[in-house]
Structure formats: structure tokens, C-alpha cells
Design an enzyme around this catalytic site. Structure first.
Site, PDB file in Angstrom:
ATOM      1  N   ASP A 154       0.822  -1.206   0.000  1.00  0.00           N
ATOM      2  CA  ASP A 154       0.000   0.000   0.000  1.00  0.00           C
ATOM      3  C   ASP A 154       0.859   1.261   0.000  1.00  0.00           C
ATOM      4  OD1 ASP A 154      -2.659   0.656  -0.232  1.00  0.00           O
ATOM      5  OD2 ASP A 154      -2.963   1.013   1.901  1.00  0.00           O
ATOM      6  N   ASP A 200      -8.990  -2.241   2.403  1.00  0.00           N
ATOM      7  CA  ASP A 200      -8.700  -1.630   3.707  1.00  0.00           C
ATOM      8  C   ASP A 200      -9.755  -2.004   4.750  1.00  0.00           C
ATOM      9  OD1 ASP A 200      -6.488  -0.334   2.599  1.00  0.00           O
ATOM     10  OD2 ASP A 200      -7.708   1.354   1.921  1.00  0.00           O
TER      11      ASP A 200
END
EC number: 3.4.23.-
Length: 306
Positions: A154, A200
């Protein structure tokens, strides 16, 4: 049926995700974005209706009257004949499920025609809940490997390149939750959004679900690690939003969620002297069962997980 993620799967996940993300980025650069999104819209239209129907079905059952004419159905597809006959699809459902499917189809048509942010979020939440329900981690170490790998993934793709942000903005599909920043000004017709990728939600979510099952395996009638990790997730997400507003730049949510979701429960385990128990906990039972738990406890875990 639920899929169990092993440590090998967890180690490969960031590599596979990176290849997929880069492939999508190149796809959007080479081919017309309009036709790609049309194809994806149809694909997620079907998946979204099924996911939303599955999600709302338990809740909707409470609203059906006792005398509701509920009939049972079975969808069966087979291949071959005689001794070589093989089941391809064997799905049982009832009239209540068909009602939920019809309601979900209305949302699907709304999304397909308008791409409205509420319809997008309904599908996104349905995908997230189904993801947490169907993906299981086999132990805490695997969870740490998965979260750690995706932490690097990420950070690199958000801060190191423009790939992640470009794909997220170009990809017109319910793979993210969107939050209107101009809701007070434009109401439901808001068009300026902040985004939260479903990864997420799902990735920390399956780790939190694992800690719930670990709580139940301790047989202490408490859910300390579940509540700790849940609070940690809220804290990490709040910190992400705060930093994003301070620096006016897209933030990799896992940069803040991973340390919080791993760190908080680990500190609790250190304080309680249960670090060894936490990392030695292994899921070896069949799906929907929790090692060392009764059927009632397992049902409670499944309800909380959902």
C-alpha cells in the site's frame, strides 16, 4: 464455502495484488476507459446483486410474517450421465431469498443507470461483509505476514507511484466506499468524494475475525482481543482521515491500520501474558466451527463476525 489463507498464500498475496494493480493501470492506459468500465459495470452488477442479497437475507427474515408462503427451491446443474454424473451447481433457496434478490436487483439497476454513490456503497459493504465471512486466516502469524506484506504494498503504490490513485479514480466499480465531501452543499447529488478501498476493510476485518475466534478458544467468556482490535481499527482509520486532511494528499490506509490492528492486541497479550497462546492458536477445524468452542459459542462467533 470459506477459504483458509495459509502463510504461503499470505506471502504471495502482495505480489499477486501488485501484478493485478499494474495490469489494470496499463489496461486503462492502452484501451478506452469507457468500454472497460462498461464491461466491469455489468460484471459487478451481477456480483453485487448476489452479494447484497446474501447479506440482507438474514436481516430481512425478521420482517416476514409467520404465515408467509415460503417455498423451497433447488437449482441443480450436472455434467455427464450415469456413474460419471458430476454436480456443477447445487444451490438451495426459498421464496424469501427470491424477495431479497428482487430488492437487490432494484439497487443493481439503480447503480447501473446512475452510478449513485449510495448504490455503490451498498454493493461495497456487501462485498466487504461477504469477504470477511468467506476468507479465514489459519493463525495469527499468517495474519501478521499478510498485513505486513500489504502494508509495504500500500505504501509503495500510493507514495512511490501514481498507479494506485489512478486506478482507484478510473475504476468505475464498487471496489471502494466513497464519502461525499460536499454532502451539505449538494445533498444526495454530491460529486466530490473521498475513497476507502474495500481491501482496507476486508484485510483488517479477517484479522479481527480471527482474534474473535481466538477469544472464544480461550473459554474465558470475554472478547478482549476482538474489542481491542476493533477499537484499533477505528483509531487507525480516524488517524488516516486526520493525516489526509492535514497534508491534502491521498493516504495508504494500511500504513496506519496495520500497526494499530497488530500493535494494540499484541500489547494486550503482553500485559495478560498470553503472547504464546496467541501465536500458537491454530485453526484446524472445519469452516464455521471454532476449536474448543461449543455450537452455541461458535454461533455467537459467526454472528459477531458478520
Amino acid at each position: 464455502m470459506p477459504e483458509t489463507i495459509t502463510s504461503r498464500d499470505a506471502a504471495r498475496f502482495p505480489i499477486v495484488a501488485s501484478c493485478t494493480l499494474l495490469g489494470l493501470y496499463l489496461f486503462f492506459k492502452i484501451f478506452s476507459q469507457e468500454y472497460i468500465n462498461l464491461l466491469l459495470s455489468m460484471y459487478f452488477f451481477v456480483l453485487g446483486i448476489l452479494a447484497l442479497s446474501h447479506t440482507i437475507s438474514p436481516m430481512m427474515n425478521r420482517f416476514f410474517p409467520a404465515n408467509f408462503p415460503n417455498k423451497q427451491y433447488q437449482l441443480l446443474f450436472t455434467q455427464g450421465s450415469g456413474e460419471t454424473k458430476e454436480e456443477i451447481v447445487n444451490y438451495e433457496f426459498d421464496t424469501k431469498d427470491l424477495v431479497c434478490l428482487a430488492m437487490s436487483s432494484v439497487v443493481g439497476v439503480w447503480y447501473l443507470l446512475r452510478k449513485h454513490w449510495i448504490a455503490n456503497n451498498l454493493f461495497g459493504l456487501a462485498f466487504s461483509l461477504n469477504g470477511v465471512e468467506l476468507l479465514h486466516l489459519n493463525n495469527v502469524s499468517t495474519g501478521c505476514i499478510l498485513l505486513g506484506g500489504l502494508f509495504i504494498y500500500d505504501v509503495f503504490w500510493v507514495f512511490g507511484t501514481n498507479v494506485m490513485v489512478t486506478v482507484a479514480k478510473s475504476f468505475e466499480a464498487p471496489i471502494k466506499l466513497v464519502f461525499p465531501q460536499d454532502l451539505l452543499e449538494k445533498g444526495l447529488e454530491a460529486d466530490n468524494f473521498a475513497m476507502l478501498g474495500l481491501g482496507d476493510i476486508v484485510i483488517p476485518g479477517i484479522f479481527i475475525a480471527l482474534l474473535l475466534r481466538f477469544d472464544i478458544s480461550l473459554k474465558k467468556n470475554t472478547h478482549t482481543y476482538f474489542y481491542t482490535s476493533f477499537v484499533a481499527y477505528i483509531f487507525g482509520l480516524g488517524l488516516t482521515i486526520f493525516i489526509m486532511h492535514i497534508f491534502k494528499h491521498a493516504q495508504p490506509a494500511l500504513l496506519y491500520l496495520v500497526p494499530a490492528c497488530i500493535g494494540f492486541p499484541l500489547l494486550v497479550a503482553l500485559a495478560k501474558g498470553e503472547v504464546t497462546e496467541m501465536f500458537s492458536y491454530e485453526e484446524t477445524s472445519t469452516p464455521k466451527e471454532v476449536p474448543g468452542a461449543s455450537k452455541e459459542e461458535t454461533t455467537e462467533a459467526d454472528k459477531k463476525e458478520k
